[in-house]
Write an enzyme that holds these catalytic residues in place. Structure first.
Site, short mmCIF file in Angstrom:
data_model
loop_
_atom_site.label_atom_id
_atom_site.label_comp_id
_atom_site.label_asym_id
_atom_site.label_seq_id
_atom_site.Cartn_x
_atom_site.Cartn_y
_atom_site.Cartn_z
N GLU A 177 0.84 -1.32 -0.13
CA GLU A 177 -0.07 -0.11 -0.05
C GLU A 177 0.78 1.27 -0.02
O GLU A 177 0.36 2.50 0.16
CB GLU A 177 -0.92 -0.06 1.33
CG GLU A 177 -2.09 -0.73 1.03
CD GLU A 177 -1.77 -2.31 0.74
OE1 GLU A 177 -2.24 -2.71 -0.47
OE2 GLU A 177 -1.42 -3.05 1.48
N ASN A 265 -0.83 -7.50 -3.88
CA ASN A 265 -1.38 -6.74 -4.62
C ASN A 265 -0.46 -6.14 -5.66
O ASN A 265 0.60 -5.66 -5.11
CB ASN A 265 -2.54 -6.02 -4.10
CG ASN A 265 -1.96 -5.09 -3.18
OD1 ASN A 265 -1.51 -5.46 -2.11
ND2 ASN A 265 -1.97 -3.92 -3.46
N ASP A 307 -7.64 -5.44 -5.20
CA ASP A 307 -6.58 -5.86 -3.82
C ASP A 307 -6.84 -7.35 -3.22
O ASP A 307 -6.88 -7.54 -2.07
CB ASP A 307 -7.05 -4.75 -2.57
CG ASP A 307 -5.92 -5.08 -1.52
OD1 ASP A 307 -4.55 -5.38 -1.89
OD2 ASP A 307 -6.33 -5.26 -0.40
#
Length: 590
Positions: A177, A265, A307
């Protein structure tokens, strides 16, 4: 003898003794099965609390302690304390509390969790949140060596447990992230020297990929990946901030000398910004332990739009698949599909939904290995020209946290079934444009989560799975997600924890039969484990709510869309449990 596949002899002998719990999964195959049978389906209902221990830390307690020759090694979330406890006296023999910059907390997306320690040759291996990998003397707690694995200022932190295979300690990296470029690294257990490092994305040489010899499932058979297999699937230099982080569990097969793991991801969560398949994020890797070179790869979710990290554990099991004895690898992906592959060759054998509510794809095309995306649930302009940035796509199942997240499943050699803790959660997903800034979150989507509609009303199921047929055998509904690691034993039981804080044990042959239930001090996201001491079997689990599902409580977040969408979905949890940080150990009465 160079070239000879060697697991770690010391660790192997410790694992072979079922009185120990010498690795996070109990073994190198990630089966989470104990041969102990003193506690069994006939008497487990009589279990009582034998003793408890507080770690002195709140927030999410994942993983489990290790037990080696009468000593228990307990870990905590950040600041990653380690305790060595003498099981005879329950005295703390030594403790280790690393000094870490609290700034690291702000760089961790989904709570300050840590999934556990590793052991080999008189050393305990700790992977700190700030990415420092440390070897401690198991007898004294003294630091033997430490090495920095990544830069937290850029979002490169660590949450996963290190794993020891052969003379190497294997670790990955978190931070998808933050646009961190994922990798797996191997360090020498005696010196801490890095032996190899294989990235998930980028040039072949940096990924330790051989364009001619690294194989992948193509057109119904295995074929070489070819030159620049990753670079061709990214726009420009996007692979440099491409994610594919490696914060899950790793397994190892001595016979193939391969390490198996999954990558996470691609960054950002706005898929329109990164056209292409984004290889090799969302991928199962099989790497040679000695060299790190990838033998085969399989990408589960090309051009991920939801995700659905691919980091969940690879369970190695020798089972019959469609009537044929198979050295299998079984993987319950976040994307809601359970995969059975041949772990030697990498061939795709089975890919089926393990929650009937999964709707983002209709099925996996077995010839191409690609999921067939349902346009209505696409979040990318490249898949559905009507969707893309600032379009809120509603009712996608599963939610981003997947039909299962990192909470590991178990394999029972007696029933030949897999016991799987699952989330029964869907989401609305709205991507938006986001710029990459080093050290800042690089998410680019707003999410809302909710229980799967038109179902039992709860947010979890505990299931048994036949990996040969790709079918759910039984399903037991739960009010909240089952976010704990499962343990099966030779006593015919399967045990898991719930987010409200119950430890439950069920009959392995009929999981709808609840044999034991006990409410621990806080929600359970830890993994159930078992050991024997002085002729008595014990069963234990951490309780301490947190992790992605419990991030609202752990970090005091209020807005429904906070915690990457989990806060609203799990708001009701606070009516059932409170923060904690303790180990509860059970046994039969004397």
């Amino acid at each position: 003898m160079p070239g000879l596949a060697l697991a770690n002899a010391d660790l192997e002998s410790k694992m072979a003794n079922p009185k120990n719990w010498a690795a996070q999964a109990g073994d190198m195959f990630n089966q989470r099965y104990s041969k102990l049978n003193q506690i069994n389906k006939d008497n487990v209902g009589k279990m009582q609390v034998a003793w408890m221990f507080s770690t002195g830390v709140l927030r999410g307690h994942e993983g489990s302690p290790l037990v080696i020759d009468g000593m228990m090694y307990v870990h905590s979330p950040f600041p990653n304390k380690v305790f060595a406890i003498d099981l005879d006296t329950q005295k703390i023999v030594w403790r280790h509390e690393p000094k870490q910059d609290p700034f690291v907390i702000s760089q961790m997306c989904c709570d300050t969790v840590y999934r556990g320690l590793a052991y080999a040759e008189g050393k305990i291996f700790l992977q700190q949140a700030d990415s420092t990998l440390v070897a401690l003397d198991a007898k004294s707690g003294k630091v033997l060596w430490s090495v920095v694995n990544g830069d937290p200022k850029l979002g490169a932190v660590n949450t996963q447990a290190p794993h020891v295979f052969g003379n190497k300690v294997i670790t990955g990296i978190s931070g998808g992230e933050w646009g961190v470029r994922g990798f797996l690294a191997a360090y020498d257990i005696n010196t801490g020297k890095q032996v190899w490092k294989g990235y998930s994305t980028g040039p072949d040489n940096e990924m330790l990929m051989d364009p001619e010899k690294t194989m992948t499932w193509t057109d119904g058979k295995m074929a070489p990946v070819g030159k620049d297999s990753s670079l061709k699937t990214w726009q420009g230099d996007q692979w440099k901030t491409g994610g594919g982080t490696t914060w899950g569990w790793f397994s190892y097969d001595k016979a193939t000398n391969m390490v198996y793991y999954g990558t996470g991801n691609p960054s950002t969560w706005n898929p329109t910004q990164r056209p292409g398949d984004n290889k090799w994020s969302m991928t199962i890797f099989a790497r040679d332990l000695d060299t790190g070179v990838a033998k085969w790869v399989y990408q589960m979710t090309p051009h991920d739009e939801w995700d659905f990290d691919g980091v969940n554990e690879m369970i190695l099991a020798d089972i019959d698949v469609k009537g044929k004895p198979t050295k299998a690898l079984v993987h319950f992906d976040r994307n809601g599909f359970a995969y059975t592959l041949d772990r030697v060759t990498g061939e795709l054998l089975v890919a089926e939904k393990y929650d009937p509510k999964v709707n983002w794809a209709s099925h996996v095309d077995m010839k191409t290995g690609r999921p067939q995306v349902v346009a209505k649930y696409s979040t990318s302009k490249h898949t559905n020209p009507q969707h893309g940035p600032d379009v809120n796509v509603k009712g996608i199942c599963p939610a981003a946290l997947g039909t299962k997240d990192q909470q590991p499943a178990a394999f029972d050699p007696n029933t030949k079934l897999f016991y799987v803790p699952t989330n029964h959660v869907c989401m609305d997903y709205e991507p938006f444009e986001v710029d990459y800034v080093a050290g800042q979150p690089y998410v680019g989507a707003t999410l809302s989560m909710f229980p799967a509609p038109d179902s039992h009303g709860g947010m979890g199921n505990f299931i048994t799975w036949d990996a040969s047929a790709g079918k759910i055998v039984q399903s037991k509904s739960e009010k909240f997600s089952v976010w704990s690691g499962v343990l099966n034993t030779a006593g015919g039981i399967s045990c898991y924890g719930t987010l409200e804080g119950y430890l439950k044990c069920v009959d392995a042959k009929d999981i709808t039969k609840e044999l034991f239930k006990f409410k621990t001090p806080s929600g359970i996201i830890g993994n159930v484990f078992s050991y024997e001491h002085k002729g008595k079997q014990y069963l234990g689990v951490f309780s301490g709510i947190g992790g992605w599902a419990g991030i609202g409580m752990a970090a005091g977040l209020e807005k429904d869309t906070d915690g990457l969408g989990a806060v609203g979905g799990y708001r009701e949890l606070s009516q059932y449990t409170e923060l904690g940080g303790s180990l509860t150990v059970f046994a039969l009465p004397d």
